[in-house]
Write an enzyme that holds these catalytic residues in place. Structure first.
Site, PDB file in Angstrom:
ATOM      1  N   HIS A  37      98.011   7.510 -56.629  1.00  0.00           N
ATOM      2  CA  HIS A  37      98.135   7.407 -58.090  1.00  0.00           C
ATOM      3  C   HIS A  37      96.961   8.331 -58.264  1.00  0.00           C
ATOM      4  O   HIS A  37      96.486   7.735 -59.534  1.00  0.00           O
ATOM      5  CB  HIS A  37      97.996   6.132 -58.520  1.00  0.00           C
ATOM      6  CG  HIS A  37      99.130   5.047 -57.945  1.00  0.00           C
ATOM      7  ND1 HIS A  37     100.328   4.888 -58.272  1.00  0.00           N
ATOM      8  CD2 HIS A  37      98.957   4.434 -56.690  1.00  0.00           C
ATOM      9  CE1 HIS A  37     101.146   4.013 -57.549  1.00  0.00           C
ATOM     10  NE2 HIS A  37     100.345   3.696 -56.492  1.00  0.00           N
ATOM     11  N   SER A  74      87.735  34.240 -69.566  1.00  0.00           N
ATOM     12  CA  SER A  74      88.479  33.746 -70.649  1.00  0.00           C
ATOM     13  C   SER A  74      88.135  34.943 -71.820  1.00  0.00           C
ATOM     14  O   SER A  74      86.836  35.445 -71.388  1.00  0.00           O
ATOM     15  CB  SER A  74      88.019  32.580 -71.289  1.00  0.00           C
ATOM     16  OG  SER A  74      87.915  32.600 -72.444  1.00  0.00           O
ATOM     17  N   LYS A 120      83.997  30.714 -68.135  1.00  0.00           N
ATOM     18  CA  LYS A 120      85.188  30.443 -67.459  1.00  0.00           C
ATOM     19  C   LYS A 120      85.901  30.929 -66.015  1.00  0.00           C
ATOM     20  O   LYS A 120      85.467  32.489 -66.037  1.00  0.00           O
ATOM     21  CB  LYS A 120      86.368  30.588 -68.429  1.00  0.00           C
ATOM     22  CG  LYS A 120      86.300  29.570 -69.663  1.00  0.00           C
ATOM     23  CD  LYS A 120      86.411  28.200 -69.297  1.00  0.00           C
ATOM     24  CE  LYS A 120      87.816  27.822 -68.678  1.00  0.00           C
ATOM     25  NZ  LYS A 120      88.737  26.870 -69.538  1.00  0.00           N
ATOM     26  N   GLU A 161      98.045  28.232 -61.087  1.00  0.00           N
ATOM     27  CA  GLU A 161      98.931  27.779 -62.071  1.00  0.00           C
ATOM     28  C   GLU A 161     100.339  28.575 -62.128  1.00  0.00           C
ATOM     29  O   GLU A 161     101.266  27.981 -62.457  1.00  0.00           O
ATOM     30  CB  GLU A 161      98.138  28.056 -63.647  1.00  0.00           C
ATOM     31  CG  GLU A 161      96.957  27.163 -63.613  1.00  0.00           C
ATOM     32  CD  GLU A 161      96.157  27.600 -64.973  1.00  0.00           C
ATOM     33  OE1 GLU A 161      95.164  26.699 -65.231  1.00  0.00           O
ATOM     34  OE2 GLU A 161      96.171  28.544 -65.541  1.00  0.00           O
TER      35      GLU A 161
END
Ligand code: ARG
Length: 491
Positions: A142, A263, A269, A276
């Site tokens: 979980h 970024s 970043k 992704e």
């Protein structure tokens, strides 16, 4: 805006099929000659013309002006050598069996590469596992800290998942590598063709017998995209963990600079875009599977043009899966681990609570359910577990008295045993049942998985070799058949 003519095309897929289509033409013509269906002179002209057509120029400039790749090749041939000869190539076959064969030939090559790439990923996972056989980390259920484990155990789990992908893809390969050629439109042919011969020349393992089945089915496409879907699901789960682990909240790994982007506004970043995109493209592969299932459902036998619409989805799913495996392989290879943070986090969240309950069962002869209740009280009370044997034992005694009327220290539980249960490394070592994270098991699994991988690599190499040998034989036959007349002409 598309023209009416554009509507019928499937240009990208046809470009993909072109090389395979050439091989299918050659095998068919060689067989027609061997069976005496075509004359030597015609076969020489056809084979030489095929050789001429086989060019980038044809693919870029000629192919797009025709209905499909098969029509393009035949039409250009007829333009070049006339219908009297060029018009004979299509004897005893149809575009229906031709396209079904070309798809299988083109797909087979890509699939062999994907399977090899899956094995390379397995190898990288095993390397990282071996290098991290002592790296302690929290294991999750979980997404909550559950029990401590070892990083090697986590990556061995993925290696096993990808080993199953290997086997699934191998079984898809078996369904793909059968030859529909010679089924003609669907009803076979009255020409004395030899389907076994073309199958052999093209490196197929056997003939897809029933001629109606041969041209109608795309179940092998559904099969292989289902395998991709499973593969992508596994890749996506790993990608997701890499994304989570590289966040400041986890800080378990550093993704290599090649696999992050910056970024346009936030200078600090390091975004894990590659992971992704693997996660996102899993969705596009599922989409291809759904598209192909929907296209094939309720199609009356035998061939319908609907089947053409299957091929682009197969192409897209194949390219996407291939690229995703290869990106993941390098990302895993270059992944840097923050072992200190993982070890630190392994202590957080009472991760040894289960081992403590197990110890109470073993040492104090208490049923597991009761031990669970006692430790649960301890955790609710917020007693720190780490290296805290004395305090923990006295608290345990309080709760045990409440549940059983007797102190655990009176039933054989000692401070030392409590301390051992709370020690992360010892607790992991105790988990030595088959498949667990204890070092002996990890070593055994590493050895076994490595040796499986060697066997699996050999299997895929043998498939590749068999296909290569057949295609070499085909080229030799083509050369021989084209040369016989030339030699005679000279004499
Ligand atoms: N381009 C077609 C396909 O991919 C080839 C077969 C065409 N056959 C036909 N009967 N129209 O399916």
């Amino acid at each position: 805006m598309q023209t009416r003519k554009d509507y019928i095309l499937s240009l990208e897929a046809d470009k993909w099929l072109f090389q395979a289509d050439m091989l299918v033409d050659k095998a068919h013509v060689v067989m027609l000659r061997e069976k005496g269906i075509l004359k030597k002179r015609d076969v020489v002209a056809i084979l030489n013309c095929l050789d001429k057509i086989n060019s980038d120029y044809f693919v870029e400039h000629a192919l797009p002006s025709y209905e499909d790749v098969h029509t393009a090749i035949e039409s250009v041939m007829i333009k070049e050598i006339g219908e009297d000869i060029g018009g004979k190539m299509h004897t005893g076959r149809s575009r229906n069996d031709k396209v079904a064969t070309s798809i299988r030939v083109a797909l087979r090559a890509e699939l062999l590469d994907i399977i090899k790439s899956v094995n390379e990923l397995r190898a990288e996972l095993l390397k990282q596992a071996k290098a991290n056989i002592d790296t302690v980390m929290p294991g999750y259920t979980h997404l909550q800290h559950a029990q401590p484990t070892i990083f090697a155990h986590h990556f061995l789990a993925y290696a096993d998942a990808f080993a199953r992908d290997f086997w699934r893809l191998m079984s898809a390969y078996e369904y793909i590598n059968v030859s529909p050629l010679g089924a003609a439109a669907f009803a076979s042919t009255g020409f004395p063709i030899d389907r076994e011969r073309t199958a052999k020349l093209l490196g197929f393992d056997s003939v897809l017998e029933n001629s109606m089945d041969a041209v109608s089915t795309r179940d092998f496409v559904i099969d292989v995209i289902s395998c991709y879907a499973n593969l992508m699901t596994n890749l996506s789960r790993l990608a997701e963990e890499i994304i989570l682990w590289s966040s400041s909240e986890f800080n378990f790994v550093r993704v290599h600079a090649e696999y992050v982007t910056g970024s346009s506004i936030m200078p600090q970043k390091r975004n894990p875009d590659y992971a992704e995109l693997i996660r996102a493209r899993t969705g596009t592969v599922y989409g291809s599977l759904m598209a192909v299932l929907s296209i094939c459902k309720a199609l009356p036998y035998s061939y319908n043009r609907d089947l053409q619409e299957v091929t682009p989805h197969l192409l897209q799913a194949t390219k996407t899966s291939a690229a995703s495996v290869s990106v993941m392989k390098s990302m895993v290879e270059k992944l840097e681990l923050n072992k200190e943070e993982m070890a630190k986090q392994a202590q957080v969240g009472f991760t040894t609570a289960t081992e403590l309950a197990d110890t109470i069962v073993r040492e104090a002869n208490v049923p597991f359910r009761t031990a669970h209740a006692i430790v649960s009280d301890l955790v609710k009370e917020g007693v720190a577990l780490k290296d805290n044997g004395k305090a923990v034992l006295s608290e345990l005694d309080t709760f045990a008295t409440r549940h059983t009327g007797k102190k655990l220290s009176k039933r054989g539980l000692t401070e030392k045993k409590v301390n051992r249960a709370l020690n992360i490394k010892l607790s992991i070592e105790r988990h030595n049942a088959k498949g667990g994270p204890a070092k002996r098991e990890l070593r055994r699994m590493l050895r076994a998985r490595k040796s499986d991988l060697v066997t699996d690599d050999k299997l895929i190499e043998s498939k590749d070799y068999k296909v290569g040998r057949s295609l070499d034989e085909l080229e030799r036959e083509v050369k021989r058949k084209a040369r016989i007349i030339k030699v005679k002409k000279q004499s």
